[in-house]
Write a protein that holds these residues in place. Sequence first.
Motif, PDB file in Angstrom:
ATOM      1  N   LEU A 102      -6.376   6.923  -2.002  1.00  0.00           N
ATOM      2  CA  LEU A 102      -5.926   7.489  -3.255  1.00  0.00           C
ATOM      3  C   LEU A 102      -6.732   8.654  -3.913  1.00  0.00           C
ATOM      4  CD1 LEU A 102      -4.192   4.724  -5.209  1.00  0.00           C
ATOM      5  CD2 LEU A 102      -3.165   6.219  -3.740  1.00  0.00           C
ATOM      6  N   LEU A 111      -6.404   1.194  -0.124  1.00  0.00           N
ATOM      7  CA  LEU A 111      -5.712   2.174  -1.026  1.00  0.00           C
ATOM      8  C   LEU A 111      -6.712   2.722  -2.058  1.00  0.00           C
ATOM      9  CD1 LEU A 111      -2.998  -0.192  -2.996  1.00  0.00           C
ATOM     10  CD2 LEU A 111      -2.851   2.290  -2.266  1.00  0.00           C
ATOM     11  N   ASP A 158      -5.577  -1.765 -11.504  1.00  0.00           N
ATOM     12  CA  ASP A 158      -6.933  -1.168 -11.128  1.00  0.00           C
ATOM     13  C   ASP A 158      -6.834   0.349 -10.416  1.00  0.00           C
ATOM     14  OD1 ASP A 158      -9.523  -1.483 -11.384  1.00  0.00           O
ATOM     15  OD2 ASP A 158      -9.817  -2.429  -9.621  1.00  0.00           O
ATOM     16  N   VAL A 159      -6.092   0.401  -9.652  1.00  0.00           N
ATOM     17  CA  VAL A 159      -6.109   1.548  -8.530  1.00  0.00           C
ATOM     18  C   VAL A 159      -5.081   2.713  -9.210  1.00  0.00           C
ATOM     19  CG1 VAL A 159      -6.419   0.498  -6.543  1.00  0.00           C
ATOM     20  CG2 VAL A 159      -4.122   0.832  -7.077  1.00  0.00           C
ATOM     21  N   LEU A 160      -3.993   2.314 -10.172  1.00  0.00           N
ATOM     22  CA  LEU A 160      -3.007   3.276 -10.480  1.00  0.00           C
ATOM     23  C   LEU A 160      -3.637   3.827 -12.010  1.00  0.00           C
ATOM     24  CD1 LEU A 160       0.589   2.186  -9.859  1.00  0.00           C
ATOM     25  CD2 LEU A 160      -0.918   3.797  -8.640  1.00  0.00           C
ATOM     26  N   ALA A 161      -4.298   2.827 -12.656  1.00  0.00           N
ATOM     27  CA  ALA A 161      -4.795   3.230 -13.950  1.00  0.00           C
ATOM     28  C   ALA A 161      -3.604   3.510 -14.958  1.00  0.00           C
ATOM     29  CB  ALA A 161      -5.877   4.001 -13.957  1.00  0.00           C
ATOM     30  N   ARG A 166      -5.659  12.223  -4.561  1.00  0.00           N
ATOM     31  CA  ARG A 166      -5.799  12.742  -5.906  1.00  0.00           C
ATOM     32  C   ARG A 166      -6.538  14.162  -5.857  1.00  0.00           C
ATOM     33  NH1 ARG A 166      -7.380   7.293  -9.200  1.00  0.00           N
ATOM     34  NH2 ARG A 166      -5.183   6.357  -8.665  1.00  0.00           N
ATOM     35  N   ARG A 183      -5.215  -9.150   1.148  1.00  0.00           N
ATOM     36  CA  ARG A 183      -5.024  -8.489  -0.314  1.00  0.00           C
ATOM     37  C   ARG A 183      -6.361  -7.570  -0.332  1.00  0.00           C
ATOM     38  NH1 ARG A 183      -5.828 -11.904  -5.705  1.00  0.00           N
ATOM     39  NH2 ARG A 183      -6.628 -10.444  -6.831  1.00  0.00           N
ATOM     40  N   LYS A 207      -6.351  -3.698  -0.746  1.00  0.00           N
ATOM     41  CA  LYS A 207      -6.872  -2.629  -2.027  1.00  0.00           C
ATOM     42  C   LYS A 207      -7.821  -1.641  -1.582  1.00  0.00           C
ATOM     43  CE  LYS A 207      -8.768  -3.353  -6.685  1.00  0.00           C
ATOM     44  NZ  LYS A 207      -9.420  -4.139  -7.638  1.00  0.00           N
ATOM     45  N   ASP A 262       1.196   6.574  -7.178  1.00  0.00           N
ATOM     46  CA  ASP A 262       0.086   7.200  -7.491  1.00  0.00           C
ATOM     47  C   ASP A 262       0.211   8.684  -7.535  1.00  0.00           C
ATOM     48  OD1 ASP A 262      -2.736   7.094  -8.167  1.00  0.00           O
ATOM     49  OD2 ASP A 262      -2.807   8.718  -6.723  1.00  0.00           O
ATOM     50  N   VAL A 309       0.852  -1.313  -0.048  1.00  0.00           N
ATOM     51  CA  VAL A 309       0.136  -0.044  -0.033  1.00  0.00           C
ATOM     52  C   VAL A 309       0.917   1.392   0.188  1.00  0.00           C
ATOM     53  CG1 VAL A 309      -2.133  -1.129   0.923  1.00  0.00           C
ATOM     54  CG2 VAL A 309      -0.463  -0.306   2.663  1.00  0.00           C
ATOM     55  N   ARG A 343      -8.281   7.198 -13.900  1.00  0.00           N
ATOM     56  CA  ARG A 343      -7.710   8.231 -13.143  1.00  0.00           C
ATOM     57  C   ARG A 343      -8.688   9.559 -12.924  1.00  0.00           C
ATOM     58  NH1 ARG A 343      -3.001   7.361 -11.427  1.00  0.00           N
ATOM     59  NH2 ARG A 343      -2.848   9.239 -10.649  1.00  0.00           N
ATOM     60  N   VAL A 374       2.524   1.836  -3.531  1.00  0.00           N
ATOM     61  CA  VAL A 374       1.638   2.106  -4.741  1.00  0.00           C
ATOM     62  C   VAL A 374       0.900   3.706  -4.412  1.00  0.00           C
ATOM     63  CG1 VAL A 374      -0.705   1.428  -5.666  1.00  0.00           C
ATOM     64  CG2 VAL A 374       0.719  -0.260  -4.730  1.00  0.00           C
ATOM     65  N   ARG A 375       0.820   3.744  -2.922  1.00  0.00           N
ATOM     66  CA  ARG A 375       0.335   5.175  -3.001  1.00  0.00           C
ATOM     67  C   ARG A 375       1.461   6.409  -3.325  1.00  0.00           C
ATOM     68  NH1 ARG A 375      -0.937   8.248   2.843  1.00  0.00           N
ATOM     69  NH2 ARG A 375      -2.480   9.573   2.180  1.00  0.00           N
ATOM     70  N   MET A 423      -1.228 -10.680  -0.745  1.00  0.00           N
ATOM     71  CA  MET A 423      -0.495  -9.703  -1.373  1.00  0.00           C
ATOM     72  C   MET A 423      -1.366  -9.008  -2.631  1.00  0.00           C
ATOM     73  SD  MET A 423       3.241  -9.823  -3.141  1.00  0.00           S
ATOM     74  CE  MET A 423       4.299  -9.434  -1.942  1.00  0.00           C
ATOM     75  N   LEU A 424      -1.349  -7.808  -2.923  1.00  0.00           N
ATOM     76  CA  LEU A 424      -1.901  -7.106  -4.022  1.00  0.00           C
ATOM     77  C   LEU A 424      -1.532  -7.814  -5.343  1.00  0.00           C
ATOM     78  CD1 LEU A 424      -1.649  -3.615  -2.944  1.00  0.00           C
ATOM     79  CD2 LEU A 424      -3.882  -4.596  -3.150  1.00  0.00           C
ATOM     80  N   ASP A 425      -2.236  -8.215  -6.136  1.00  0.00           N
ATOM     81  CA  ASP A 425      -2.008  -8.724  -7.316  1.00  0.00           C
ATOM     82  C   ASP A 425      -1.909  -7.587  -8.630  1.00  0.00           C
ATOM     83  OD1 ASP A 425      -1.575 -10.522  -9.344  1.00  0.00           O
ATOM     84  OD2 ASP A 425      -3.717 -11.384  -9.507  1.00  0.00           O
ATOM     85  N   ALA A 456      -3.387  -7.093 -11.170  1.00  0.00           N
ATOM     86  CA  ALA A 456      -4.821  -6.418 -11.635  1.00  0.00           C
ATOM     87  C   ALA A 456      -5.247  -5.246 -10.592  1.00  0.00           C
ATOM     88  CB  ALA A 456      -5.803  -7.557 -11.693  1.00  0.00           C
ATOM     89  N   ASP A 457      -5.060  -5.718  -9.034  1.00  0.00           N
ATOM     90  CA  ASP A 457      -5.289  -4.863  -8.129  1.00  0.00           C
ATOM     91  C   ASP A 457      -4.672  -3.667  -8.446  1.00  0.00           C
ATOM     92  OD1 ASP A 457      -6.895  -6.826  -6.985  1.00  0.00           O
ATOM     93  OD2 ASP A 457      -5.250  -7.548  -5.615  1.00  0.00           O
ATOM     94  N   VAL A 474       2.406   9.663 -10.548  1.00  0.00           N
ATOM     95  CA  VAL A 474       1.841   9.391 -11.659  1.00  0.00           C
ATOM     96  C   VAL A 474       1.159  10.567 -11.844  1.00  0.00           C
ATOM     97  CG1 VAL A 474      -0.312   8.443 -12.888  1.00  0.00           C
ATOM     98  CG2 VAL A 474       1.464   6.874 -11.740  1.00  0.00           C
ATOM     99  N   GLY A 475       0.566  11.379 -10.763  1.00  0.00           N
ATOM    100  CA  GLY A 475      -0.134  12.539 -10.675  1.00  0.00           C
ATOM    101  C   GLY A 475       0.709  13.743 -11.199  1.00  0.00           C
TER     102      GLY A 475
END
Lengths: 267, 87
Positions: B27, B23, A193-196, B31, B16, B20, A154, A147, B70, A150-151, A185-187, A189-190, A157-158
């Motif tokens: 996020l 997060l 999905d959040v970062l796009a 954002r 997991r 998610k 993100d 987490v 996004r 990934v945070r 663990m985050l996969d 796809a997860d 990315v912004g």
Amino acid sequence: MGATVITITSGKGGVGKTTATANLSAALAMKGKRVVAIDADIGLRNLDVVMGLENRIVYDLVNVVEGACRMRQALIKDKRIENLYMIPAAQSRDKSAIRPQDMIDVCDQLRPEFDFILIDSPAGIEQGFRNAIAPADRICIITTPEVSAVRDADRVVGLIEAEGKGPASLILNRLRPQMVHRGDMLDTADVLDVLAIELLGIVPEDEDIIVSTNRGIPVVMENKSRAGQAFCNIAARLLGEDVPLMDLEEKPSSSWLSKIAGLVRRG
Amino acid sequence: MGLFNRLFGSQRPTSREVAKSRLQLVLVHDRVDLSPQKMQTLKDELISTISKYVEIDVEGMQVNLTQNGRQCRLTADIPILSARPKR
């Protein structure tokens, strides 16, 4: 035309920027490209030790920027792979020794001589990061499936989108398929999905990375470890090749066998 | 553990799944730079503004930040109580 400048960044520290920069640079050079890796982490020089070139440093990036040496003098040639070079960061200075325009100038000077310039960004989102992304033609964000990482990814990315440097692509590092399989663990796809953002590749957790860093030999140069294979695949994708994602899912099906084997070994 | 939970119908989500959803929540606030506290203030101000014009069901009101890729979206679902005066 000249070189494509690729910056590897992450936001969070310790997720694999330097390892990725070293291995992608080596993998691209092994594919016959002329490559220079630049350590932009002024004050916390590390790309040199990961690549095993620490004993050959005379001049560094700040020396080039300040005109204390010529570009040619700061370029360290890797003797193991044809066409692989590295420019080290200064160790006794800090991020303020360089401005974004300096990085653009350095890269413009290198572009005619190379096919790829890979920049190892420092962690964080301050001036060092700004320096590292300034000359980039494309940006790879590396993260681990956690987490916090990934945070931070993100956030980066912004910032990259706000700078008009997007879209960035993603390298997911240190994935542990067995932990994903058991729901701990985050996969991939997860995370997507959040970062796009677009996925450039997945690198599995691999002890060979630690061993290769100990020795100063990027893992792509040696055996065909899984992480090494993953970095080679990413390098191929950077060259526009259509390489399918590695199958990381083979282990769980035989896990009861390996568990027994593990018990026997422990016993 | 995951498999065990699934087999025996445990309601406990896997770490997991927890990761998610945590997060996604953090996020969407990152954002748009809106903390949960600011969201509450926004909601309170929405209530007071809209209440000047129509009577609303504050309990049934939903104000959420959602995301599609996004793109972030602020959605407010505000049930309006019967406009006719009940007497």
